[in-house]
Design a protein around this motif. Structure first.
Motif, PDB file in Angstrom:
ATOM      1  N   ARG B  37       0.831  -1.214   0.000  1.00  0.00           N
ATOM      2  CA  ARG B  37       0.000   0.000   0.000  1.00  0.00           C
ATOM      3  C   ARG B  37       0.860   1.257   0.000  1.00  0.00           C
ATOM      4  N   THR B  38       2.062   1.151   0.528  1.00  0.00           N
ATOM      5  CA  THR B  38       2.922   2.336   0.579  1.00  0.00           C
ATOM      6  C   THR B  38       3.567   2.614  -0.769  1.00  0.00           C
ATOM      7  N   ILE B  39       4.062   1.573  -1.437  1.00  0.00           N
ATOM      8  CA  ILE B  39       4.784   1.832  -2.689  1.00  0.00           C
ATOM      9  C   ILE B  39       3.991   1.430  -3.933  1.00  0.00           C
ATOM     10  N   GLY B  40       3.002   0.570  -3.763  1.00  0.00           N
ATOM     11  CA  GLY B  40       2.094   0.255  -4.868  1.00  0.00           C
ATOM     12  C   GLY B  40       2.630  -0.713  -5.900  1.00  0.00           C
ATOM     13  N   TRP B  84      13.247   3.108  -0.813  1.00  0.00           N
ATOM     14  CA  TRP B  84      12.857   2.704  -2.183  1.00  0.00           C
ATOM     15  C   TRP B  84      12.355   3.911  -2.964  1.00  0.00           C
ATOM     16  N   MET B  85      11.509   4.711  -2.308  1.00  0.00           N
ATOM     17  CA  MET B  85      10.937   5.865  -3.019  1.00  0.00           C
ATOM     18  C   MET B  85      12.013   6.893  -3.350  1.00  0.00           C
ATOM     19  N   ARG B  86      12.964   7.025  -2.419  1.00  0.00           N
ATOM     20  CA  ARG B  86      14.063   7.968  -2.669  1.00  0.00           C
ATOM     21  C   ARG B  86      14.926   7.456  -3.831  1.00  0.00           C
ATOM     22  N   ARG B  87      15.189   6.163  -3.800  1.00  0.00           N
ATOM     23  CA  ARG B  87      16.037   5.573  -4.842  1.00  0.00           C
ATOM     24  C   ARG B  87      15.352   5.649  -6.204  1.00  0.00           C
ATOM     25  N   GLU B  88      14.084   5.337  -6.211  1.00  0.00           N
ATOM     26  CA  GLU B  88      13.348   5.335  -7.482  1.00  0.00           C
ATOM     27  C   GLU B  88      12.902   6.737  -7.864  1.00  0.00           C
ATOM     28  N   PRO B  92       4.292   6.709  -5.020  1.00  0.00           N
ATOM     29  CA  PRO B  92       3.737   5.370  -5.240  1.00  0.00           C
ATOM     30  C   PRO B  92       3.061   5.256  -6.598  1.00  0.00           C
ATOM     31  N   VAL B  93       3.252   4.111  -7.188  1.00  0.00           N
ATOM     32  CA  VAL B  93       2.695   3.886  -8.513  1.00  0.00           C
ATOM     33  C   VAL B  93       1.268   3.382  -8.364  1.00  0.00           C
ATOM     34  N   VAL B  94       0.381   3.920  -9.180  1.00  0.00           N
ATOM     35  CA  VAL B  94      -0.982   3.386  -9.156  1.00  0.00           C
ATOM     36  C   VAL B  94      -1.000   2.202 -10.097  1.00  0.00           C
TER      37      VAL B  94
END
Lengths: 252, 191
Positions: B37-40, B84-88, B92-94
């Motif tokens: 749910r956090t990163i999708g 992960w979000m910082r790296r990417e 979050p992706v829907v």
């Protein structure tokens, strides 16, 4: 008339959230409930946020299709770190040394023979087994007599054969024996490959079969559900038709 | 009798690998759901889930038990999600779950659920995912921990490391944004 301003004060947002999630203390909650009966703005907001909570409750997370495993031996190893680009921090002298080492080992393996004589000039020869023809002649000041050249070559060939024979543990007794040996190796290798291919094919067949079985089970399950739903739809439609027919028949 | 998390942790620290496996069995689904749910993204959520337990196992001797074991796990997982979000470098992706087609929804449906209900449910699911993806990270995390994991305000404050009043504010703001987004996408269905 709808109230546009709430008099609850700064703690209003926190109170709404605490009330929504049922986390306000008894007295606080009662006070807010009293406020709600008088404040249409807060009532509308609480109802709206309740609706949001109901709606986001539909967001299901997929079931994990894996099992977390802690591989104990891997715990002893450090986390993998991306290696730095090669040669960035390597000093020049080390690179030169490595290059020299590689050249030296290469020359040793190739049995490099560099010689110079006034008659033949500079010659470079490589190889172990066959008496090399002159690999490369850089400069030949004068043509040497053919007889001398051939005798030297024969002597060299004889010396090399002797050396090679002394290094071999079990030299083949003849060319036929060598041929038999090679054939045996080839057959052995071929059989091994056949066995591996057969194993792989069996493995693939097993995987395909298990995938097919699970697909069939899934299709069967989904068909059952669709059939059930369709049946229910038909029943519903029939009931509607009956009720319509009844109503029509009751009309004068 | 079922052992508590704390008992299992104590036994794991003493070298009982089976106790840690029980903790994994108990918490892998919530941790995976939190990461998803956090990163999708299912694939990355799986990696984060695996890495969370690996890190927890390594750090277990340093776990002093001031917080609940689950809160500690949630914190590790959320830190990994943040990394992960910082790296990417992305929000979050829907991404609708890979297998979430109608047939799968039908398989998991209640016996009384019709095809129309299933379609409506899938639409709602997509709307909620889109709306959640629009929330700022802190608000989304607070709502996920509250709504889907049932943490108290104080536990959320402990997990994310902020004051209790901030948690309430984030929840209120997040719910307000969701209300706006959902009512926009549903043509004003949410009051």
């Amino acid at each position: 008339m709808k109230q546009n301003v709430c008099s609850y004060g700064d703690a209003r947002d926190g109170q709404i959230v605490a009330y929504l999630y049922d986390e306000s203390a008894g007295e606080e909650r009662q006070a807010f409930e009293r406020h709600l009966t008088a404040c249409a703005l807060c009532r509308t907001e609480v109802d709206g946020l309740r609706g949001v909570r109901a709606e986001i409750g539909h967001w299901v997370s997929p079931e994990p299709d894996f099992v977390v495993t802690i591989d104990e031996p891997s715990l002893a190893m450090p986390m993998p770190v991306a290696p730095p680009p090669a040669s960035r921090h390597r000093p020049v002298w080390a690179q030169a040394l490595a290059a020299a080492l590689i050249l030296g080992v290469g020359a040793g393996v190739a049995n490099l023979d560099i010689s110079y004589s006034p008659a033949q000039g500079l010659s470079v020869r490589t190889g172990w087994r066959h008496a090399p023809a002159v690999a490369q002649t850089v400069a030949t000041p004068a043509a040497a007599p053919a007889v001398t050249w051939q005798s030297e070559m024969k002597a060299l060939e004889a010396r090399l054969r002797t050396e090679l024979a002394s290094h071999q543990v079990a030299p083949p007794s003849s060319d036929e024996a060598e041929l038999r040996q090679v054939r045996a190796w080839l057959m052995d290798s071929e059989q091994r490959q056949r066995r591996e291919v057969a194993l792989r094919m069996a493995e693939m067949a097993r995987e395909v079969e298990s995938q097919r079985q699970s697909d069939l089970a899934r299709i069967d399950r989904n068909l059952g559900i669709l059939q059930r739903d369709t049946g229910m739809e038909v029943m519903r439609t029939r009931e509607q038709m009956n009720s319509l027919a009844q109503r029509v028949s009751q009309q004068p | 009798m079922t052992s508590t998390d704390e008992e299992l942790v104590a036994r794991s620290v003493g070298g009982d690998a089976d106790s840690f496996n029980q903790l994994i069995l108990r918490w892998e689904r919530p941790i995976y759901a939190l990461a998803y749910r956090t990163i999708g993204r299912e694939e990355d959520a799986r990696d984060i889930c695996q890495e969370t337990f690996l890190r927890a196992y390594r750090a277990l001797p340093r776990f002093r038990g001031q917080a609940k074991f689950s809160s500690w796990l949630y914190r590790i997982a959320l830190n990994l999600c943040r990394d992960w979000m910082r790296r990417e470098r992305r929000a979050p992706v829907v991404q609708p779950p890979e297998d979430m087609d109608l047939m799968d929804l039908a398989a998991a449906a209640e016996p009384s659920e019709s095809i129309e209900d299933l379609v409506a449910r899938r639409d709602t699911l997509q709307k909620v995912e889109r709306a959640m993806a629009k929330l700022p990270e802190e608000q989304r995390t607070a709502i996920i921990l509250k709504e889907y994991h049932g943490l108290t305000f104080q536990e959320i404050a402990d997990v994310v490391g902020c004051p209790l009043s901030t948690v309430k504010t984030r929840l209120y703001q997040g719910l307000t944004v969701l209300r706006r987004e959902l009512s926009r996408s549903a043509g004003g269905r949410v009051a």
